[in-house]
Design a protein around this motif. Structure first.
Motif, PDB file in Angstrom:
ATOM      1  N   PHE A  25       0.835  -1.208   0.000  1.00 20.05           N
ATOM      2  CA  PHE A  25       0.000   0.000   0.000  1.00 20.05           C
ATOM      3  C   PHE A  25       0.867   1.255   0.000  1.00 20.05           C
ATOM      4  CE2 PHE A  25      -3.623  -2.639   0.908  1.00 20.05           C
ATOM      5  CZ  PHE A  25      -4.744  -1.876   0.600  1.00 20.05           C
ATOM      6  N   TYR A  74      -3.076   4.766   8.167  1.00 14.48           N
ATOM      7  CA  TYR A  74      -3.476   3.440   7.683  1.00 14.48           C
ATOM      8  C   TYR A  74      -3.221   2.457   8.824  1.00 14.48           C
ATOM      9  CZ  TYR A  74      -3.303   4.502   2.568  1.00 14.48           C
ATOM     10  OH  TYR A  74      -3.507   4.975   1.300  1.00 14.48           O
ATOM     11  N   PHE A 168      -5.658  -3.294  -4.173  1.00 16.83           N
ATOM     12  CA  PHE A 168      -4.979  -2.371  -3.257  1.00 16.83           C
ATOM     13  C   PHE A 168      -4.956  -0.953  -3.851  1.00 16.83           C
ATOM     14  CE2 PHE A 168      -1.956  -5.702  -1.095  1.00 16.83           C
ATOM     15  CZ  PHE A 168      -3.058  -6.366  -0.585  1.00 16.83           C
ATOM     16  N   GLN A 169      -4.730  -0.868  -5.164  1.00 16.39           N
ATOM     17  CA  GLN A 169      -4.694   0.448  -5.819  1.00 16.39           C
ATOM     18  C   GLN A 169      -6.066   1.112  -5.773  1.00 16.39           C
ATOM     19  OE1 GLN A 169      -1.727   2.075  -7.387  1.00 16.39           O
ATOM     20  NE2 GLN A 169      -3.207   3.623  -6.712  1.00 16.39           N
ATOM     21  N   THR A 172      -6.494   2.443  -2.319  1.00 15.84           N
ATOM     22  CA  THR A 172      -5.630   3.615  -2.161  1.00 15.84           C
ATOM     23  C   THR A 172      -6.242   4.831  -2.846  1.00 15.84           C
ATOM     24  OG1 THR A 172      -3.666   2.219  -2.005  1.00 15.84           O
ATOM     25  CG2 THR A 172      -3.311   4.537  -2.589  1.00 15.84           C
TER      26      THR A 172
END
Length: 184
Positions: A25, A74, A168-169, A172
């Motif tokens: 991340f 996070y 994950f992108q 994010t």
């Protein structure tokens, strides 16, 4: 101005999947954002008797100062006994004290639970979110970040597979959008 995102990993194991996810991340943050890992494994358990001048553990002071310097947080949590690990709960307690001086207040948060099981750390994720509500940390709601059966999501080199990195992108990108709305 670079926005700093503090990363807290609840698993202390050297080769933890939570740490690997946190690193993945961190590498996906866009230009203008910087990840900074904040150590929680060295924090003595919170004890109000120690939170007085001359007795405050140096690690508490370091932790609080590092968190004051970040703009968002996070959290990466495994699930222990259907809840979050003591490392994270203790970090929340240390950072929220002394009363009225919480380092958490108003920092946009992301909760990612990473688990080898199919339930994906659901209990830990939701228990952590309950505390974040009290600490006044707005938390990204969607997409939910439950990473289950994690051993099947890494390749032979221990890197996350492409579909997982793409997820994950997405998380994010949504966090950055959320962060930007909150900090305008």
């Amino acid at each position: 101005m670079t926005k700093k995102i503090g990363i807290i990993v609840g698993s202390l194991r050297k080769d933890s999947y939570n740490r690997k996810a946190a690193e993945a991340f961190a590498n996906l943050l866009p230009e203008g954002y910087e990840a900074t890992f904040v150590e929680v494994g060295d924090l003595p358990l919170y004890n109000e008797d120690l939170d007085v001048e001359g007795k405050v553990p140096a690690s508490w002071t370091r932790f609080r100062e590092e968190l004051k310097a970040v703009d968002g947080v996070y959290f990466f949590t495994p699930e222990y006994n259907r809840s979050l690990p003591a490392t994270i709960k203790n970090a929340l307690d240390v950072g929220s004290r002394p009363y009225g001086e919480s380092v958490w207040d108003s920092k946009p948060a992301l909760v990612v639970s990473v688990s080898q099981g199919a339930v994906s750390g659901f209990g830990a994720n939701h228990h952590l979110r309950q505390s974040l509500v009290f600490l006044n940390m707005p938390t990204l709601q969607q997409p939910e970040a439950y990473i289950g059966n994690v051993a099947n999501l890494v390749n032979e080199e221990g890197k996350f597979i492409e579909d997982t990195v793409n997820f994950f992108q997405l998380i994010t990108d949504k966090y950055v959008e959320f962060f930007e709305k909150l900090t305008k």
